[in-house]
Motif scaffolding. Structure first.
Motif, PDB file in Angstrom:
ATOM      1  N   TRP A 216       0.835  -1.207   0.000  1.00 40.76           N
ATOM      2  CA  TRP A 216       0.000   0.000   0.000  1.00 40.76           C
ATOM      3  C   TRP A 216       0.866   1.253   0.000  1.00 40.76           C
ATOM      4  O   TRP A 216       0.610   2.201  -0.748  1.00 40.76           O
ATOM      5  CB  TRP A 216      -0.914  -0.014   1.224  1.00 40.76           C
ATOM      6  N   GLN A 217       1.901   1.270   0.845  1.00 35.87           N
ATOM      7  CA  GLN A 217       2.787   2.431   0.893  1.00 35.87           C
ATOM      8  C   GLN A 217       3.477   2.647  -0.448  1.00 35.87           C
ATOM      9  O   GLN A 217       3.648   3.783  -0.891  1.00 35.87           O
ATOM     10  CB  GLN A 217       3.848   2.244   1.982  1.00 35.87           C
ATOM     11  N   LYS A 218       3.848   1.563  -1.076  1.00 37.33           N
ATOM     12  CA  LYS A 218       4.553   1.654  -2.355  1.00 37.33           C
ATOM     13  C   LYS A 218       3.696   2.313  -3.421  1.00 37.33           C
ATOM     14  O   LYS A 218       4.155   3.195  -4.163  1.00 37.33           O
ATOM     15  CB  LYS A 218       4.979   0.255  -2.811  1.00 37.33           C
ATOM     16  N   HIS A 219       2.420   1.936  -3.500  1.00 40.49           N
ATOM     17  CA  HIS A 219       1.567   2.405  -4.595  1.00 40.49           C
ATOM     18  C   HIS A 219       0.776   3.660  -4.243  1.00 40.49           C
ATOM     19  O   HIS A 219       0.601   4.541  -5.088  1.00 40.49           O
ATOM     20  CB  HIS A 219       0.621   1.281  -5.022  1.00 40.49           C
ATOM     21  N   GLU A 220       0.278   3.746  -3.001  1.00 40.10           N
ATOM     22  CA  GLU A 220      -0.538   4.887  -2.623  1.00 40.10           C
ATOM     23  C   GLU A 220       0.299   6.063  -2.123  1.00 40.10           C
ATOM     24  O   GLU A 220      -0.031   7.216  -2.353  1.00 40.10           O
ATOM     25  CB  GLU A 220      -1.545   4.473  -1.541  1.00 40.10           C
ATOM     26  N   LYS A 221       1.368   5.767  -1.425  1.00 41.13           N
ATOM     27  CA  LYS A 221       2.217   6.814  -0.868  1.00 41.13           C
ATOM     28  C   LYS A 221       3.492   7.027  -1.688  1.00 41.13           C
ATOM     29  O   LYS A 221       4.291   7.901  -1.363  1.00 41.13           O
ATOM     30  CB  LYS A 221       2.597   6.477   0.583  1.00 41.13           C
ATOM     31  N   LYS A 222       3.668   6.185  -2.716  1.00 35.12           N
ATOM     32  CA  LYS A 222       4.855   6.276  -3.581  1.00 35.12           C
ATOM     33  C   LYS A 222       6.144   6.160  -2.770  1.00 35.12           C
ATOM     34  O   LYS A 222       7.116   6.861  -2.983  1.00 35.12           O
ATOM     35  CB  LYS A 222       4.861   7.599  -4.370  1.00 35.12           C
ATOM     36  N   ARG A 223       6.118   5.225  -1.824  1.00 35.73           N
ATOM     37  CA  ARG A 223       7.299   4.988  -1.006  1.00 35.73           C
ATOM     38  C   ARG A 223       7.814   3.574  -1.217  1.00 35.73           C
ATOM     39  O   ARG A 223       7.081   2.682  -1.618  1.00 35.73           O
ATOM     40  CB  ARG A 223       6.979   5.153   0.486  1.00 35.73           C
TER      41      ARG A 223
END
Length: 373
Positions: free
Chosen positions: A183-190
């Motif tokens: 989720w962080q990777k795709h939604e937060k671009k992290r």
């Protein structure tokens, strides 16, 4: 053979590089290991925490504000939920976000909150129509990774501070944190570099604290210094954990005086009203609060990952059985140590020991097999 000046300089550089790349690291490793396994007969002290970053570890300055408690882990065990519950209590001041700073930043925040509390108490005393007793506030932070970097506790806590630690079935923990990282990777671009699952399984790498080895909760709880550790256990910790992750007191076979409240994820979302209220009361007493906490059942859960993506995993699928087997094997060993040693410490507080034992015993069972039966 007589060397030219240029050849002499080149030879000196080679020798210097050899010393820096081989001899110095060996000396450093030898020194650090001697601290952890008690190999030095002279009992050489570990490097002290710099005075500029320590928050009164020895409680020397009684006039300075101190940190009353910290929620220190583990990630994905309801730490944000507890943060919000406590932040809404009239006697608690929580740092707004997860705290990642050092002792200096913490001291600045403590001084700021103390000044604000003093002003509020003064204004209240001037109000003749609504005069209230001065309020004593409990100051707390949430830093769920600090349980894996417990050397920082020497910087942030004093001898009267208290810590709250949550645990969870390792299989559920791994799945929850993995999907949260997605989720962080795709939604937060992290955290765009997602390592292959096989690397997380064999501990070749981790994904910001995620790997099967990171689910060895017992190894990190050992660092809190609540249970005497044998030299073999300390040596094992240096192999499986970050070498600099152990508290100074633990490295020297000492017991840190701080109290620890241990809870499980099941206690936060317990549908049994009596047990849930008992946990809330235990937490209230642990933090020395005069009034009850809000009922946990009335607070909406936070950071619940309902994000759907093709990279999410359902850990109960057959393709992840080997990962589950590893987590369950580790879970059984972690559960045995927590139940038989950690929870027996007089410094460790547990609400409803019987229920906690039941929860921990299930760590040695694959929850997916129970689910399908």
């Amino acid at each position: 053979m007589i060397l030219s000046a240029k050849q002499k300089r080149s030879t000196k550089r080679i020798i210097l590089a050899f010393i820096l790349l081989t001899i110095v690291p060996l000396l450093v490793n030898f020194y650090v290991l001697s601290i952890f396994i008690g190999g030095s007969e002279t009992n050489t002290a570990a490097p002290p925490v710099a005075a500029s970053t320590s928050i009164m570890t020895n409680n020397d300055n009684k006039n300075e504000p101190s940190l009353d408690f910290a929620i220190i882990g583990f990630a994905k065990t309801g730490t944000t939920f507890l943060h919000d519950i406590l932040a809404n209590h009239s006697q608690v001041i929580m740092h707004d976000d997860e705290f990642w700073g050092d002792g200096n930043l913490l001291r600045q925040w403590l001084n700021k909150t103390t000044e604000k509390t003093n002003i509020n108490n003064h204004n209240s005393s001037l109000n003749e129509t609504n005069r209230e007793q001065p309020t004593t506030k409990r100051r707390g932070i949430k830093c769920p990774r600090i349980v894996k970097e417990t050397a920082r506790l020497d910087q942030l806590l004093n001898n009267t501070s208290r810590v709250i630690v949550g645990v969870r079935h390792p299989v559920h923990w791994f799945e929850s944190l993995y999907n949260y990282r997605v989720w962080q990777k795709h939604e937060k671009k992290r955290h765009n570099m997602k390592p292959p699952l096989r690397f997380l399984h064999n501990n070749r790498t981790d994904w910001l604290g995620l790997s099967t080895g990171a689910a060895r909760f017992d190894q990190y709880l050992k660092q809190l210094g609540k249970v005497p550790l044998s030299p073999d256990e300390l040596q094992h910790m240096t192999r499986v954990n970050k070498l600099y992750g152990v508290m100074t007191s633990t490295a020297h076979h000492e017991q840190h005086p701080m109290k620890v409240l241990l809870y499980s994820m099941e206690q936060i979302k317990d549908s049994n009203t009596q047990r849930r209220l008992h946990f809330q009361h235990t937490l209230q007493q642990f933090l020395n609060l005069d009034t009850p906490l809000h009922d946990l059942a009335t607070k909406e859960k936070v950071n619940v990952n309902n994000f759907q993506h093709s990279e999410n995993i359902d850990i109960c699928e057959e393709q992840y059985r080997e990962i589950r087997n590893t987590l369950v094997w580790q879970g059984k060993h972690a559960s045995d140590w927590i139940r038989n040693k950690f929870m027996k410490s007089e410094d460790v507080v547990v609400s409803d020991v019987g229920f906690m034992n039941e929860v921990l015993e299930r760590w040695g069972v694959d929850p997916c097999d129970e689910k399908s039966s």
